[in-house]
Design a protein around this motif. Structure first.
Motif, PDB file in Angstrom:
ATOM      1  N   ARG A  58      -8.113  16.102  -4.478  1.00 28.15           N
ATOM      2  CA  ARG A  58      -6.818  16.360  -3.852  1.00 28.15           C
ATOM      3  C   ARG A  58      -5.813  16.659  -4.957  1.00 28.15           C
ATOM      4  O   ARG A  58      -5.627  15.856  -5.879  1.00 28.15           O
TER       5      ARG A  58
ATOM      6  N   GLY B 274     -12.813  19.709   3.462  1.00 31.78           N
ATOM      7  CA  GLY B 274     -11.478  19.256   3.112  1.00 31.78           C
ATOM      8  C   GLY B 274     -10.300  19.922   3.768  1.00 31.78           C
ATOM      9  O   GLY B 274      -9.238  19.329   3.849  1.00 31.78           O
TER      10      GLY B 274
ATOM     11  N   GLU C  90      -1.646   9.195  -2.893  1.00 27.81           N
ATOM     12  CA  GLU C  90      -2.506  10.374  -2.768  1.00 27.81           C
ATOM     13  C   GLU C  90      -3.979   9.979  -2.658  1.00 27.81           C
ATOM     14  O   GLU C  90      -4.753  10.629  -1.952  1.00 27.81           O
TER      15      GLU C  90
ATOM     16  N   SER D  25      -8.980   8.534   3.187  1.00 27.06           N
ATOM     17  CA  SER D  25      -8.966   8.613   4.639  1.00 27.06           C
ATOM     18  C   SER D  25      -9.586   9.923   5.129  1.00 27.06           C
ATOM     19  O   SER D  25     -10.361   9.945   6.096  1.00 27.06           O
ATOM     20  N   ALA D  26      -9.256  11.026   4.440  1.00 27.42           N
ATOM     21  CA  ALA D  26      -9.741  12.338   4.868  1.00 27.42           C
ATOM     22  C   ALA D  26     -11.251  12.466   4.692  1.00 27.42           C
ATOM     23  O   ALA D  26     -11.950  12.994   5.573  1.00 27.42           O
TER      24      ALA D  26
ATOM     25  N   VAL E 218      -4.663   9.061   0.970  1.00 29.38           N
ATOM     26  CA  VAL E 218      -4.806  10.255   1.812  1.00 29.38           C
ATOM     27  C   VAL E 218      -6.196  10.853   1.634  1.00 29.38           C
ATOM     28  O   VAL E 218      -6.875  11.216   2.609  1.00 29.38           O
ATOM     29  N   LEU E 219      -6.638  10.958   0.375  1.00 30.15           N
ATOM     30  CA  LEU E 219      -7.956  11.525   0.093  1.00 30.15           C
ATOM     31  C   LEU E 219      -9.062  10.658   0.680  1.00 30.15           C
ATOM     32  O   LEU E 219      -9.987  11.169   1.329  1.00 30.15           O
TER      33      LEU E 219
ATOM     34  N   PHE F 124      -1.843  17.596  -6.229  1.00 31.08           N
ATOM     35  CA  PHE F 124      -0.475  17.336  -5.823  1.00 31.08           C
ATOM     36  C   PHE F 124       0.451  17.465  -7.024  1.00 31.08           C
ATOM     37  O   PHE F 124       0.017  17.446  -8.177  1.00 31.08           O
TER      38      PHE F 124
ATOM     39  N   THR G 113      -6.920  21.564   4.211  1.00 35.74           N
ATOM     40  CA  THR G 113      -5.761  21.597   3.320  1.00 35.74           C
ATOM     41  C   THR G 113      -5.559  20.280   2.589  1.00 35.74           C
ATOM     42  O   THR G 113      -4.714  20.199   1.703  1.00 35.74           O
ATOM     43  N   GLU G 114      -6.312  19.241   2.947  1.00 33.34           N
ATOM     44  CA  GLU G 114      -6.103  17.917   2.359  1.00 33.34           C
ATOM     45  C   GLU G 114      -6.840  17.738   1.041  1.00 33.34           C
ATOM     46  O   GLU G 114      -6.405  17.002   0.173  1.00 33.34           O
ATOM     47  N   TYR G 115      -7.975  18.407   0.894  1.00 27.99           N
ATOM     48  CA  TYR G 115      -8.749  18.293  -0.334  1.00 27.99           C
ATOM     49  C   TYR G 115      -9.764  19.422  -0.378  1.00 27.99           C
ATOM     50  O   TYR G 115      -9.932  20.161   0.585  1.00 27.99           O
TER      51      TYR G 115
END
Length: 233
Positions: free
Chosen positions: A169, A56, A183, A189-190, A186-187, A171, A58-60
């Motif tokens: 993730r 993950g 959010e 996609s990552a 974003v998760l 936030f 920094t994204e998760y």
């Protein structure tokens, strides 16, 4: 006015109904003051973070959750997972543990609130069906559903949740459908970029976890979206 979901409004009411004895009032006030600054004092489900460079960045993060016991109810909402009153779902679960009323379980046993409150799409083809869950404190019910009293409300279920791996993730901000969707995207996609496989694929709506009462300012709030994943990847 900023959107405040019904389960959060009921937390205000629960705090207002706290015992009036001096020591209890002081403890309640201290807890409320801490929560204004985002402090989370409730018991939380146990998990360990996977210490991996591929987990993950920094994204998760990837978490291994220990087995736990939850109380759960299902609701229908054409307006989304967190908009509206969630069909009174928070108060059904709060009734089981004894918030604002006598506990609605067979032992009439009061049970401490935990964090977070979980919401997620129901296991259904109906996109308007969702579930809300409270995790029961493991300190009180170490053997899970075998220890927990049966609910007296037929719409509340007690069930054990097994060990699972979650991509999470975190936030800040006020909970609303748009922020959760942003959010979650974003998760999703990552984890796809990193080659992780989601266990549930019939919906892109992530499980949501909310930790704070409504008086916590947006910038100090702890929110999470999460997908169960196959691990090791």
């Amino acid at each position: 006015a900023r959107f405040i979901p019904s389960f959060a409004r009921h937390r205000i009411a629960a705090a207002a109904a706290a015992p009036k004895r001096a020591h209890a009032s002081h403890a309640s006030l201290a807890s409320i003051m801490g929560s204004v600054f985002g402090k989370i004092t409730e018991e939380q489900p146990e998990y360990a973070v996977v210490p991996s460079a591929t987990a993950g960045g920094t994204e998760y993060e990837v978490r291994k959750y220990a087995p736990c016991c939850v109380i759960e109810t299902t609701y229908a909402s054409a307006r989304g997972m967190v908009r509206g009153d969630q069909g009174g779902s928070f108060m059904r679960l709060a009734g089981y543990i004894g918030v604002l009323r006598k506990p609605e379980n067979e032992k009439k046993e009061k049970i401490s609130m935990t964090a977070p409150v979980f919401m997620q799409p129901a296991e259904s083809a109906d996109a308007t069906k969702f579930t809300m869950q409270f995790v029961l404190p493991k300190s009180k019910f170490p053997n899970g559903a075998a220890d927990a009293p049966k609910p007296t409300d037929a719409n509340v279920r007690v069930l054990d949740v097994g060990e699972r791996w979650m991509a999470v993730r975190r936030f800040a901000g006020r909970m609303n459908e748009e922020l959760i969707a942003k959010e979650s995207a974003v998760l999703k996609s990552a984890i796809e970029r990193d080659g992780l496989v989601r266990v549930v694929k019939h919906t892109d709506v992530a499980q949501y976890a909310g930790y704070n009462p409504p008086w916590t300012p947006g910038m100090m709030r702890t929110n999470e979206v999460m997908y169960e994943i196959v691990w090791p990847a």
